[in-house]
Design a protein around this motif. Structure first.
Motif, PDB file in Angstrom:
ATOM      1  N   ASP A  64       0.835  -1.210   0.000  1.00 58.66           N
ATOM      2  CA  ASP A  64       0.000   0.000   0.000  1.00 58.66           C
ATOM      3  C   ASP A  64       0.868   1.258   0.000  1.00 58.66           C
ATOM      4  O   ASP A  64       0.558   2.234  -0.693  1.00 58.66           O
ATOM      5  CB  ASP A  64      -0.937   0.016   1.206  1.00 58.66           C
ATOM      6  CG  ASP A  64      -2.071  -0.979   1.092  1.00 58.66           C
ATOM      7  OD1 ASP A  64      -2.407  -1.395  -0.047  1.00 58.66           O
ATOM      8  OD2 ASP A  64      -2.631  -1.346   2.146  1.00 58.66           O
ATOM      9  N   GLU A  65       1.944   1.231   0.777  1.00 57.72           N
ATOM     10  CA  GLU A  65       2.867   2.377   0.798  1.00 57.72           C
ATOM     11  C   GLU A  65       3.471   2.595  -0.590  1.00 57.72           C
ATOM     12  O   GLU A  65       3.536   3.724  -1.082  1.00 57.72           O
ATOM     13  CB  GLU A  65       3.973   2.154   1.823  1.00 57.72           C
ATOM     14  CG  GLU A  65       4.981   3.274   1.870  1.00 57.72           C
ATOM     15  CD  GLU A  65       6.136   3.008   2.817  1.00 57.72           C
ATOM     16  OE1 GLU A  65       7.212   3.584   2.574  1.00 57.72           O
ATOM     17  OE2 GLU A  65       5.983   2.241   3.792  1.00 57.72           O
ATOM     18  N   ALA A  66       3.920   1.518  -1.214  1.00 60.51           N
ATOM     19  CA  ALA A  66       4.487   1.624  -2.562  1.00 60.51           C
ATOM     20  C   ALA A  66       3.459   2.202  -3.529  1.00 60.51           C
ATOM     21  O   ALA A  66       3.790   3.054  -4.357  1.00 60.51           O
ATOM     22  CB  ALA A  66       4.968   0.251  -3.043  1.00 60.51           C
ATOM     23  N   ASP A  67       2.212   1.775  -3.385  1.00 53.49           N
ATOM     24  CA  ASP A  67       1.148   2.277  -4.255  1.00 53.49           C
ATOM     25  C   ASP A  67       0.917   3.775  -4.051  1.00 53.49           C
ATOM     26  O   ASP A  67       0.712   4.513  -5.018  1.00 53.49           O
ATOM     27  CB  ASP A  67      -0.147   1.502  -4.003  1.00 53.49           C
ATOM     28  CG  ASP A  67      -1.247   1.908  -4.957  1.00 53.49           C
ATOM     29  OD1 ASP A  67      -1.032   1.831  -6.184  1.00 53.49           O
ATOM     30  OD2 ASP A  67      -2.320   2.322  -4.480  1.00 53.49           O
ATOM     31  N   ARG A  68       0.967   4.239  -2.804  1.00 52.59           N
ATOM     32  CA  ARG A  68       0.815   5.676  -2.549  1.00 52.59           C
ATOM     33  C   ARG A  68       1.929   6.468  -3.251  1.00 52.59           C
ATOM     34  O   ARG A  68       1.663   7.510  -3.859  1.00 52.59           O
ATOM     35  CB  ARG A  68       0.821   5.963  -1.047  1.00 52.59           C
ATOM     36  CG  ARG A  68      -0.478   5.601  -0.356  1.00 52.59           C
ATOM     37  CD  ARG A  68      -0.544   6.112   1.070  1.00 52.59           C
ATOM     38  NE  ARG A  68       0.521   5.602   1.924  1.00 52.59           N
ATOM     39  CZ  ARG A  68       0.490   4.436   2.562  1.00 52.59           C
ATOM     40  NH1 ARG A  68      -0.559   3.641   2.426  1.00 52.59           N
ATOM     41  NH2 ARG A  68       1.495   4.064   3.334  1.00 52.59           N
ATOM     42  N   HIS A  69       3.133   5.951  -3.186  1.00 55.15           N
ATOM     43  CA  HIS A  69       4.241   6.628  -3.869  1.00 55.15           C
ATOM     44  C   HIS A  69       4.068   6.574  -5.390  1.00 55.15           C
ATOM     45  O   HIS A  69       4.421   7.523  -6.092  1.00 55.15           O
ATOM     46  CB  HIS A  69       5.579   6.030  -3.453  1.00 55.15           C
ATOM     47  CG  HIS A  69       5.917   6.289  -2.021  1.00 55.15           C
ATOM     48  ND1 HIS A  69       6.035   7.551  -1.488  1.00 55.15           N
ATOM     49  CD2 HIS A  69       6.145   5.431  -0.990  1.00 55.15           C
ATOM     50  CE1 HIS A  69       6.336   7.460  -0.202  1.00 55.15           C
ATOM     51  NE2 HIS A  69       6.393   6.186   0.122  1.00 55.15           N
ATOM     52  N   GLU A  70       3.505   5.489  -5.872  1.00 55.66           N
ATOM     53  CA  GLU A  70       3.209   5.379  -7.308  1.00 55.66           C
ATOM     54  C   GLU A  70       2.235   6.477  -7.733  1.00 55.66           C
ATOM     55  O   GLU A  70       2.401   7.100  -8.778  1.00 55.66           O
ATOM     56  CB  GLU A  70       2.578   4.021  -7.629  1.00 55.66           C
ATOM     57  CG  GLU A  70       3.471   2.847  -7.406  1.00 55.66           C
ATOM     58  CD  GLU A  70       4.335   2.546  -8.599  1.00 55.66           C
ATOM     59  OE1 GLU A  70       3.912   2.828  -9.736  1.00 55.66           O
ATOM     60  OE2 GLU A  70       5.436   2.034  -8.383  1.00 55.66           O
ATOM     61  N   GLN A  71       1.220   6.682  -6.916  1.00 53.73           N
ATOM     62  CA  GLN A  71       0.231   7.714  -7.234  1.00 53.73           C
ATOM     63  C   GLN A  71       0.865   9.107  -7.226  1.00 53.73           C
ATOM     64  O   GLN A  71       0.529   9.957  -8.055  1.00 53.73           O
ATOM     65  CB  GLN A  71      -0.944   7.643  -6.257  1.00 53.73           C
ATOM     66  CG  GLN A  71      -1.720   6.334  -6.322  1.00 53.73           C
ATOM     67  CD  GLN A  71      -2.132   5.948  -7.732  1.00 53.73           C
ATOM     68  OE1 GLN A  71      -2.661   6.762  -8.477  1.00 53.73           O
ATOM     69  NE2 GLN A  71      -1.857   4.712  -8.115  1.00 53.73           N
ATOM     70  N   GLU A  72       1.791   9.339  -6.295  1.00 56.33           N
ATOM     71  CA  GLU A  72       2.526  10.603  -6.273  1.00 56.33           C
ATOM     72  C   GLU A  72       3.335  10.772  -7.560  1.00 56.33           C
ATOM     73  O   GLU A  72       3.378  11.864  -8.130  1.00 56.33           O
ATOM     74  CB  GLU A  72       3.479  10.656  -5.076  1.00 56.33           C
ATOM     75  CG  GLU A  72       2.806  10.693  -3.734  1.00 56.33           C
ATOM     76  CD  GLU A  72       3.771  10.409  -2.584  1.00 56.33           C
ATOM     77  OE1 GLU A  72       4.983  10.178  -2.838  1.00 56.33           O
ATOM     78  OE2 GLU A  72       3.310  10.412  -1.427  1.00 56.33           O
ATOM     79  N   ALA A  73       3.968   9.695  -7.998  1.00 57.45           N
ATOM     80  CA  ALA A  73       4.767   9.742  -9.228  1.00 57.45           C
ATOM     81  C   ALA A  73       3.881  10.028 -10.438  1.00 57.45           C
ATOM     82  O   ALA A  73       4.246  10.834 -11.306  1.00 57.45           O
ATOM     83  CB  ALA A  73       5.528   8.425  -9.428  1.00 57.45           C
TER      84      ALA A  73
END
Length: 127
Positions: free
Chosen positions: A105-114
């Motif tokens: 989930d954390e990785a996904d949040r960073h993906e959305q930021e990217a």
């Protein structure tokens, strides 16, 4: 998101050894794809920012988010190990699986930021 959901589903990690090994292979493939892809992508985007000063801040923000996603995924390897027998034992533990899902989930949040940074970046780049 489905990846994290799958890690939280006890049925995906039943005592059935064959099914558990399939889930481990899926987890490993996903980790490698996200890790390698975002790592290379971050390097390319950061390089692009060095060539286009008007876009450098957005490029660096995007690259930072991609690298943060890679960091989250790499922490899964630290948590579960890389040896098949160690991973197998790790993933039998629901608390470890829940922690892995949180990292996904954390990785996904960073993906959305990217993605957001890319959306802002595209109009700034030439041609």
């Amino acid at each position: 998101r489905k990846w994290a959901q799958a890690m939280r589903d006890d049925d995906n990690f039943a005592v059935d050894h064959k099914k558990l090994q399939e889930r481990i292979y899926c987890l490993n493939d996903a980790q490698l794809m996200v890790g390698d892809g975002r790592s290379y992508g971050a390097g390319y985007i950061r390089w692009s920012g060095s060539r286009h000063p008007q876009a450098a801040d957005l490029c660096n923000a995007c690259a930072d988010s991609m690298e943060a996603s890679v960091s989250a995924v790499n922490r899964i390897f630290v948590m579960t190990g890389i040896d098949l027998a160690v991973i197998t034992e790790s993933l039998k533990d629901k608390q470890i699986r829940l922690a892995v899902a949180d990292l996904i989930d954390e990785a996904d949040r960073h993906e959305q930021e990217a993605v957001h940074a890319l959306e802002l970046l595209l109009p700034v780049l030439p041609g």
